[in-house]
Design a protein around this motif. Sequence first.
Motif, PDB file in Angstrom:
ATOM      1  N   PHE A 134       0.842  -1.202   0.000  1.00  0.00           N
ATOM      2  CA  PHE A 134       0.000   0.000   0.000  1.00  0.00           C
ATOM      3  C   PHE A 134       0.875   1.251   0.000  1.00  0.00           C
ATOM      4  CE2 PHE A 134      -2.515   3.187   2.401  1.00  0.00           C
ATOM      5  CZ  PHE A 134      -3.546   3.353   1.483  1.00  0.00           C
ATOM      6  N   TYR A 135       1.901   1.274   0.871  1.00  0.00           N
ATOM      7  CA  TYR A 135       2.838   2.398   0.907  1.00  0.00           C
ATOM      8  C   TYR A 135       3.529   2.573  -0.445  1.00  0.00           C
ATOM      9  CZ  TYR A 135       2.649   2.777   6.052  1.00  0.00           C
ATOM     10  OH  TYR A 135       2.258   2.959   7.347  1.00  0.00           O
ATOM     11  N   LEU A 136       3.901   1.468  -1.048  1.00  0.00           N
ATOM     12  CA  LEU A 136       4.612   1.535  -2.316  1.00  0.00           C
ATOM     13  C   LEU A 136       3.729   2.109  -3.420  1.00  0.00           C
ATOM     14  CD1 LEU A 136       7.229   0.968  -3.816  1.00  0.00           C
ATOM     15  CD2 LEU A 136       6.411  -1.369  -4.207  1.00  0.00           C
ATOM     16  N   ILE A 137       2.495   1.704  -3.472  1.00  0.00           N
ATOM     17  CA  ILE A 137       1.572   2.246  -4.475  1.00  0.00           C
ATOM     18  C   ILE A 137       1.360   3.739  -4.235  1.00  0.00           C
ATOM     19  CG2 ILE A 137      -0.828   2.184  -5.287  1.00  0.00           C
ATOM     20  CD1 ILE A 137      -0.674  -0.908  -4.743  1.00  0.00           C
ATOM     21  N   LEU A 138       1.168   4.139  -2.991  1.00  0.00           N
ATOM     22  CA  LEU A 138       1.015   5.566  -2.690  1.00  0.00           C
ATOM     23  C   LEU A 138       2.277   6.346  -3.053  1.00  0.00           C
ATOM     24  CD1 LEU A 138      -0.875   5.630   0.735  1.00  0.00           C
ATOM     25  CD2 LEU A 138      -1.776   6.151  -1.539  1.00  0.00           C
ATOM     26  N   ALA A 139       3.446   5.759  -2.798  1.00  0.00           N
ATOM     27  CA  ALA A 139       4.711   6.411  -3.153  1.00  0.00           C
ATOM     28  C   ALA A 139       4.793   6.626  -4.666  1.00  0.00           C
ATOM     29  CB  ALA A 139       5.889   5.580  -2.671  1.00  0.00           C
ATOM     30  N   GLY A 140       4.356   5.626  -5.435  1.00  0.00           N
ATOM     31  CA  GLY A 140       4.354   5.760  -6.893  1.00  0.00           C
ATOM     32  C   GLY A 140       3.400   6.835  -7.373  1.00  0.00           C
ATOM     33  N   ILE A 141       2.241   6.924  -6.746  1.00  0.00           N
ATOM     34  CA  ILE A 141       1.276   7.968  -7.100  1.00  0.00           C
ATOM     35  C   ILE A 141       1.856   9.343  -6.770  1.00  0.00           C
ATOM     36  CG2 ILE A 141      -0.987   8.940  -6.508  1.00  0.00           C
ATOM     37  CD1 ILE A 141      -1.914   5.955  -6.166  1.00  0.00           C
ATOM     38  N   CYS A 142       2.541   9.436  -5.636  1.00  0.00           N
ATOM     39  CA  CYS A 142       3.194  10.702  -5.283  1.00  0.00           C
ATOM     40  C   CYS A 142       4.280  11.047  -6.299  1.00  0.00           C
ATOM     41  CB  CYS A 142       3.794  10.634  -3.878  1.00  0.00           C
ATOM     42  SG  CYS A 142       2.586  10.682  -2.557  1.00  0.00           S
ATOM     43  N   GLU A 143       4.973  10.041  -6.812  1.00  0.00           N
ATOM     44  CA  GLU A 143       5.994  10.310  -7.821  1.00  0.00           C
ATOM     45  C   GLU A 143       5.372  10.934  -9.071  1.00  0.00           C
ATOM     46  OE1 GLU A 143       9.691   8.344 -10.257  1.00  0.00           O
ATOM     47  OE2 GLU A 143       8.357   7.001  -9.181  1.00  0.00           O
ATOM     48  N   ILE A 144       4.218  10.437  -9.459  1.00  0.00           N
ATOM     49  CA  ILE A 144       3.505  11.034 -10.589  1.00  0.00           C
ATOM     50  C   ILE A 144       3.186  12.497 -10.264  1.00  0.00           C
ATOM     51  CG2 ILE A 144       1.379  10.988 -11.949  1.00  0.00           C
ATOM     52  CD1 ILE A 144       1.306   7.904 -11.347  1.00  0.00           C
ATOM     53  N   GLY A 145       2.717  12.727  -9.042  1.00  0.00           N
ATOM     54  CA  GLY A 145       2.361  14.087  -8.630  1.00  0.00           C
ATOM     55  C   GLY A 145       3.540  15.038  -8.663  1.00  0.00           C
ATOM     56  N   TRP A 146       4.708  14.584  -8.169  1.00  0.00           N
ATOM     57  CA  TRP A 146       5.824  15.521  -8.165  1.00  0.00           C
ATOM     58  C   TRP A 146       6.426  15.700  -9.547  1.00  0.00           C
ATOM     59  CZ3 TRP A 146      10.740  13.848  -9.266  1.00  0.00           C
ATOM     60  CH2 TRP A 146      11.183  12.606  -8.833  1.00  0.00           C
ATOM     61  N   ALA A 147       6.279  14.714 -10.423  1.00  0.00           N
ATOM     62  CA  ALA A 147       6.743  14.897 -11.803  1.00  0.00           C
ATOM     63  C   ALA A 147       5.928  16.003 -12.481  1.00  0.00           C
ATOM     64  CB  ALA A 147       6.637  13.596 -12.580  1.00  0.00           C
ATOM     65  N   PHE A 148       4.618  15.959 -12.272  1.00  0.00           N
ATOM     66  CA  PHE A 148       3.771  17.023 -12.813  1.00  0.00           C
ATOM     67  C   PHE A 148       4.084  18.354 -12.140  1.00  0.00           C
ATOM     68  CE2 PHE A 148       1.460  13.968 -15.170  1.00  0.00           C
ATOM     69  CZ  PHE A 148       0.697  14.668 -16.093  1.00  0.00           C
ATOM     70  N   GLY A 149       4.365  18.309 -10.849  1.00  0.00           N
ATOM     71  CA  GLY A 149       4.739  19.525 -10.134  1.00  0.00           C
ATOM     72  C   GLY A 149       5.992  20.154 -10.711  1.00  0.00           C
ATOM     73  N   LEU A 150       6.974  19.327 -11.074  1.00  0.00           N
ATOM     74  CA  LEU A 150       8.188  19.861 -11.686  1.00  0.00           C
ATOM     75  C   LEU A 150       7.859  20.597 -12.982  1.00  0.00           C
ATOM     76  CD1 LEU A 150      10.776  16.970 -11.193  1.00  0.00           C
ATOM     77  CD2 LEU A 150      10.781  19.209 -10.091  1.00  0.00           C
ATOM     78  N   LYS A 151       6.973  20.011 -13.758  1.00  0.00           N
ATOM     79  CA  LYS A 151       6.568  20.642 -15.022  1.00  0.00           C
ATOM     80  C   LYS A 151       5.923  22.001 -14.767  1.00  0.00           C
ATOM     81  CE  LYS A 151       5.117  20.644 -19.425  1.00  0.00           C
ATOM     82  NZ  LYS A 151       6.046  20.938 -20.491  1.00  0.00           N
ATOM     83  N   TYR A 152       5.003  22.036 -13.812  1.00  0.00           N
ATOM     84  CA  TYR A 152       4.241  23.255 -13.567  1.00  0.00           C
ATOM     85  C   TYR A 152       4.951  24.267 -12.666  1.00  0.00           C
ATOM     86  CZ  TYR A 152       0.412  21.217 -16.110  1.00  0.00           C
ATOM     87  OH  TYR A 152      -0.339  20.675 -17.117  1.00  0.00           O
ATOM     88  N   SER A 153       6.046  23.875 -12.039  1.00  0.00           N
ATOM     89  CA  SER A 153       6.797  24.840 -11.225  1.00  0.00           C
ATOM     90  C   SER A 153       7.674  25.729 -12.097  1.00  0.00           C
ATOM     91  CB  SER A 153       7.672  24.119 -10.197  1.00  0.00           C
ATOM     92  OG  SER A 153       8.797  23.525 -10.827  1.00  0.00           O
ATOM     93  N   GLU A 154       7.803  25.355 -13.354  1.00  0.00           N
ATOM     94  CA  GLU A 154       8.612  26.109 -14.325  1.00  0.00           C
ATOM     95  C   GLU A 154      10.005  26.390 -13.777  1.00  0.00           C
ATOM     96  OE1 GLU A 154       6.446  29.445 -15.932  1.00  0.00           O
ATOM     97  OE2 GLU A 154       4.722  28.175 -16.425  1.00  0.00           O
ATOM     98  N   GLY A 155      10.700  25.283 -13.455  1.00  0.00           N
ATOM     99  CA  GLY A 155      12.063  25.417 -12.954  1.00  0.00           C
ATOM    100  C   GLY A 155      12.127  26.012 -11.566  1.00  0.00           C
ATOM    101  N   PHE A 156      11.143  25.715 -10.751  1.00  0.00           N
ATOM    102  CA  PHE A 156      11.032  26.227  -9.382  1.00  0.00           C
ATOM    103  C   PHE A 156      10.936  27.754  -9.332  1.00  0.00           C
ATOM    104  CE2 PHE A 156      13.044  22.030  -8.462  1.00  0.00           C
ATOM    105  CZ  PHE A 156      11.993  21.516  -7.726  1.00  0.00           C
ATOM    106  N   THR A 157      10.326  28.340 -10.368  1.00  0.00           N
ATOM    107  CA  THR A 157      10.125  29.797 -10.372  1.00  0.00           C
ATOM    108  C   THR A 157       8.749  30.185  -9.836  1.00  0.00           C
ATOM    109  OG1 THR A 157       9.350  29.766 -12.677  1.00  0.00           O
ATOM    110  CG2 THR A 157      11.710  30.145 -12.315  1.00  0.00           C
ATOM    111  N   LYS A 158       7.864  29.213  -9.681  1.00  0.00           N
ATOM    112  CA  LYS A 158       6.546  29.465  -9.103  1.00  0.00           C
ATOM    113  C   LYS A 158       6.568  28.955  -7.669  1.00  0.00           C
ATOM    114  CE  LYS A 158       3.813  29.445 -13.293  1.00  0.00           C
ATOM    115  NZ  LYS A 158       2.642  28.876 -13.963  1.00  0.00           N
ATOM    116  N   PRO A 159       6.602  29.866  -6.688  1.00  0.00           N
ATOM    117  CA  PRO A 159       6.824  29.454  -5.294  1.00  0.00           C
ATOM    118  C   PRO A 159       5.816  28.444  -4.746  1.00  0.00           C
ATOM    119  CG  PRO A 159       7.075  31.826  -5.526  1.00  0.00           C
ATOM    120  CD  PRO A 159       6.556  31.316  -6.833  1.00  0.00           C
TER     121      PRO A 159
END
Length: 109
Positions: free
Chosen positions: A6-31
């Motif tokens: 269960f933890y592993l599946i949630l960790a994988g879902i979080c990985e998807i979330g942070w990958a999208f976050g990297l895209k939308y943070s525009e190089g960490f320029t959006k605080p």
Amino acid sequence: MNVAWFYLILAGICEIGWAFGLKYSEGFTKPLVSVVTVLVMILSFILLAQAMKTLPLGTAYAIWTGIGAAGTAVLGMFFLNEPKDLMRILCLLMIVAGVVGLKIFSEQQ
């Protein structure tokens, strides 16, 4: 399914979330997006670490990255208008087959 999986599946879902976050943070320029992305990264690593307490390292890591890679690619196709060609889909199916195979053939934890 035990707690480690269960933890592993949630960790994988979080990985998807942070990958999208990297895209939308525009190089960490959006605080705000950047802070949320880093928090989801940390949560993903914490959940992965918890899963690795009982699951084999190679299995846990491969499944975590597989969920993240396949999930990110599929969601990218649907939400970011990324290519949906047959070869790309077949490659994603191979990743999913590998993840399922690792789960099936892992020692019972």
